[in-house]
Design an enzyme around this catalytic site. Sequence first.
Site, PDB file in Angstrom:
ATOM      1  N   TRP A   8       0.815  -1.220   0.000  1.00 36.50           N
ATOM      2  CA  TRP A   8       0.000   0.000   0.000  1.00 36.50           C
ATOM      3  C   TRP A   8       0.846   1.267   0.000  1.00 36.50           C
ATOM      4  CZ3 TRP A   8      -4.205  -1.410   4.221  1.00 36.50           C
ATOM      5  CH2 TRP A   8      -5.095  -2.334   3.661  1.00 36.50           C
ATOM      6  N   LYS A   9       2.148   1.113   0.221  1.00 33.33           N
ATOM      7  CA  LYS A   9       3.031   2.285   0.307  1.00 33.33           C
ATOM      8  C   LYS A   9       2.453   3.281   1.327  1.00 33.33           C
ATOM      9  CE  LYS A   9       4.550   1.198  -4.315  1.00 33.33           C
ATOM     10  NZ  LYS A   9       5.083   1.615  -5.601  1.00 33.33           N
ATOM     11  N   HIS A  92      13.096  -1.976  -1.301  1.00 34.76           N
ATOM     12  CA  HIS A  92      12.209  -1.458  -2.356  1.00 34.76           C
ATOM     13  C   HIS A  92      12.907  -0.300  -3.065  1.00 34.76           C
ATOM     14  CE1 HIS A  92       8.807   0.398  -4.368  1.00 34.76           C
ATOM     15  NE2 HIS A  92       8.195  -0.770  -4.249  1.00 34.76           N
ATOM     16  N   GLY A 231       1.337  -2.554  -6.308  1.00 26.97           N
ATOM     17  CA  GLY A 231       1.226  -1.245  -5.665  1.00 26.97           C
ATOM     18  C   GLY A 231      -0.168  -0.666  -5.896  1.00 26.97           C
ATOM     19  N   GLY A 232      -0.278   0.234  -6.854  1.00 24.55           N
ATOM     20  CA  GLY A 232      -1.520   0.980  -7.113  1.00 24.55           C
ATOM     21  C   GLY A 232      -2.781   0.119  -7.178  1.00 24.55           C
TER      22      GLY A 232
HETATM   23  P1  13P Z   1       2.747  -0.248  -8.917  1.00 27.09           P
HETATM   24  O1  13P Z   1       1.981  -1.551  -8.931  1.00 27.09           O
HETATM   25  O2  13P Z   1       1.914   0.916  -8.468  1.00 27.09           O
HETATM   26  O3  13P Z   1       3.458  -0.018 -10.221  1.00 27.09           O
HETATM   27  O4  13P Z   1       3.883  -0.402  -7.799  1.00 27.09           O
HETATM   28  C1  13P Z   1       4.695  -1.518  -7.813  1.00 27.09           C
HETATM   29  C2  13P Z   1       5.462  -1.565  -6.551  1.00 27.09           C
HETATM   30  O5  13P Z   1       6.352  -0.764  -6.320  1.00 27.09           O
HETATM   31  C3  13P Z   1       5.094  -2.609  -5.565  1.00 27.09           C
HETATM   32  O6  13P Z   1       6.059  -2.717  -4.575  1.00 27.09           O
END
Ligand code: 13P
Length: 246
Positions: A8-9, A92, A231-232
């Site tokens: 989820w960052k 990361h 991620g997104g």
């Molecule tokens: P996205 O799926 O948003 O491109 O991000 C990938 C990511 O960095 C997962 O750790």
Amino acid sequence: MAVIVANWKMNKVLSEAIEFTKALKSMSIKNGRKVIIAPPFVYLNQIVNELKGTEISVSAQNMFYEDKGAYTGEISPLQLIDIGVEYVIIGHSERRNIFKEDDELISKKLKSAISHNLTPIFCIGEKIEERRSGKTFEIIKKQLTDGLKLINADEIYKIIFAYEPVWAIGTGVNATPEQAGEVHQWIKAYLEKKYLNLTGESVKILYGGSVTAENAKSLMSIDGVDGLLVGGASLKIDSFEKIINF
Ligand code: 13P
């Protein structure tokens, strides 16, 4: 077992995190899928509690390598395992590039995670200019060699690897099956030659970078891709459900 990780960052507030987790818990998940959620630190405790009694696991997005001490703002492996976290993302590209983490620090974190029985999800990947200048494998090899410097051969299989080409992260441009397959197979061959023929174990390598509900199935059909680091598309329950049940 396909490993699907939601990174989820730095997104969601508590109510959104809980709402997502409740929806995830009630979802029917196909057999052969291991689902891991990596929320921001502040929600780890609540999400671990929310997921108790399920097969879904929780990962931190980072950690420091010391157990305790005067390290303002850092989180230790001891604190993570104390609240029931089982996985931790290490190295990361956002940690490497924005927060200037180098391979030496990453290696210490990997070692520390393993020694606490936390499974590291170890990220590597090249930048666009490195790929364009034909340096992809040189970069991957350096990240592996230096990142794994402190790791013994019998610890390699305790790591989940993640190939995340930096140019594919958050850009909407995922690696093609040929590009991802080539790097995943190269990493497996490299690790097997260097370490794993000593132990007979095999490694898992996840792909990350613009994974969506639409491309998850084709990425998962690539030889050498054992899971996805998302991620997104992991922020919305609808798209994440489609990715899990690709
Ligand atoms: P996205 O799926 O948003 O491109 O991000 C990938 C990511 O960095 C997962 O750790």
